[in-house]
Motif scaffolding. Structure first.
Motif, short mmCIF file in Angstrom:
data_model
loop_
_atom_site.label_atom_id
_atom_site.label_comp_id
_atom_site.label_asym_id
_atom_site.label_seq_id
_atom_site.Cartn_x
_atom_site.Cartn_y
_atom_site.Cartn_z
N THR A 51 0.83 -1.21 0.00
CA THR A 51 0.00 0.00 0.00
C THR A 51 0.86 1.26 0.00
O THR A 51 0.48 2.27 -0.60
CB THR A 51 -0.93 0.02 1.23
N LEU A 54 1.69 2.02 -3.58
CA LEU A 54 0.54 2.56 -4.29
C LEU A 54 0.26 4.00 -3.86
O LEU A 54 -0.07 4.85 -4.69
CB LEU A 54 -0.69 1.70 -4.02
N SER A 141 -7.32 -1.90 -4.62
CA SER A 141 -6.54 -0.73 -5.01
C SER A 141 -6.80 0.34 -3.97
O SER A 141 -7.50 0.13 -2.99
CB SER A 141 -6.95 -0.23 -6.40
N ALA A 412 -3.61 -4.59 -3.18
CA ALA A 412 -2.82 -3.83 -2.23
C ALA A 412 -2.50 -4.70 -1.02
O ALA A 412 -3.39 -5.22 -0.36
CB ALA A 412 -3.59 -2.58 -1.80
#
Length: 416
Positions: A51, A54, A141, A412
């Motif tokens: 995460t 991202l 996501s 994620a």
């Protein structure tokens, strides 16, 4: 080489994916037809990304959106733009694509695309993976794909209002050259179904069939309010696009993404600006965001005669790309470039980007474990991430024709 794990959770074109695709398309048998025509469109693995990675990618997108509003950057970025790209009519560009390679030092932005394909397909794929991996403690996501269709609808309405002020378009045309021959025709069909289910009239149209008369852009007599533009003629300069060009130039139709957005963000010469921390600071970018881009955007320079000798000497550390290129066409890895190709590069319109090796993903194909290259794409609108997906491939560029490769959802991975 940087290799991350994969999760083999979903056979290609599984029953769950077929249901998701058929539902979105509103057509029974859509998935079966897609399997026959595009057997390597989807990979059977999902890719895990931390995460924090991202989040860092999303922050880079937001920083670039800030840069694109700075007067100094705009002046330089638009200095080499075509005349039609100079005017800002308001739209922000639907489904922008920010493509990253993942490295041990963090994500690196490889390019920005205005006609990023695959979002509607990837939303269905991600939903199928979620249904099949309920025991896996991950999220799909940063924002999740479950709201993608709603957010996509809102995105098209927002584009209309950015140019028109209020209301919403009634007629939307998804426009490309010979769309029936395009690899991603199934995505056009999914987009058409998603938007039609939410009250729009939608057509898939060949650009050459458009007409512009009496201030109205039309397709076979059907008036068009908004064009979802999938053309790779980014300045609408080709003669066969004359009707669309005239309608866009006069503001008679809303076009998204449009030439202005491509010139401002997706022209690869802009990567030379985004990787120049000194310029970014001089233009007034926040120091934290400037440092983020300095780390995340590989060194990029515009190829010109003055740099030719030095770039040839250092060619092995660069990847050479045409400024208005797409899909890896006419791009060259410096380590493999020939003298003939180098002459093409020097002829003009190229950038040299520091080579960042793609990460690798292990997959099983016919019982054999192989490694594929991978990149990660953020689909965004106005700086907000709508969906995250990966593309697995062999060869120099993504191709959607690699056994075991294709689109793959990004999951994620939360820290312990």
């Amino acid at each position: 080489m940087f290799t991350l794990s994969v999760h083999e959770a979903l056979p290609i074109y599984s029953a769950t994916l077929a249901i998701a695709l058929d539902r979105e398309a509103g057509t029974s048998g859509f998935a079966d037809a897609l399997q026959r025509s595009h057997p390597t469109l989807f990979s059977n693995v999902a890719v895990f990304v931390d995460t924090s990675v991202l989040t860092g990618m999303a922050e880079m997108v937001q920083a670039i959106e800030v840069v694109a509003r700075l007067p100094g950057y705009r002046a330089v970025a638009l200095a080499h733009a075509s005349e039609i790209a100079m005017s800002d009519l308001g739209p922000a560009g639907v489904l922008m694509g920010y493509d990253f390679h993942l490295t041990p030092e963090g994500p690196r932005l490889i390019e920005i695309n205005t006609n990023a394909g695959g979002a509607f397909l990837n939303a269905a794929l991600a939903r199928a993976h979620r249904a099949c991996s309920g025991a896996v403690d991950v999220q799909l996501s940063l924002d999740g794909p479950m709201r993608f269709e709603t957010r996509a609808t809102e995105m098209f309405i927002a584009e209309w209002r950015r140019q028109r002020g209020d209301g919403r378009p009634a007629h939307i045309a998804i426009v490309d050259d010979a769309p029936e021959e395009q690899l991603l025709l199934p995505e056009f069909q999914l987009a058409q179904a998603v938007l039609a289910a939410r009250g729009f009239e939608v057509r898939i149209a060949d650009a050459v069939d458009l007409t512009f008369d009496a201030g109205v852009l039309a397709h076979q007599g059907w008036a068009i309010d908004l064009v979802y533009n999938r053309l790779v003629d980014f300045a609408l300069a080709e003669p066969r696009h004359a009707a669309l060009r005239a309608a866009y130039a006069t503001g008679a139709v809303v076009v998204t993404p449009n030439p202005h957005i491509h010139a401002l963000l997706a022209d690869k010469r802009n990567l030379a600006l985004l990787s120049d921390s000194g310029r970014l600071a001089a233009w007034g970018l926040d120091p934290h965001q400037a440092a983020l881009l300095a780390r995340g955007v590989p060194e990029t320079v515009v190829v010109d005669p003055d740099r030719a000798q030095a770039l040839w000497a250092e060619r092995k550390r660069f990847f050479f790309k045409p400024a208005a290129g797409y899909g890896g066409k006419a791009a060259y890895r410096g380590a493999n470039i020939t003298r003939k190709a180098w002459a093409d590069v020097l002829a003009g319109g190229y950038v040299a980007q520091a080579f960042v090796p793609p990460s690798r993903r292990r997959v099983a194909v016919d019982g054999e474990r192989i490694e594929l290259k991978a990149d990660v794409r953020l689909y965004t609108y106005a700086g907000a991430v709508l969906l995250t997906a990966a593309r697995l491939y062999q060869g120099q560029t993504t191709n959607m024709r690699t056994p075991g490769g294709g689109f793959a959802p990004v999951l994620a991975l939360e820290p312990d």
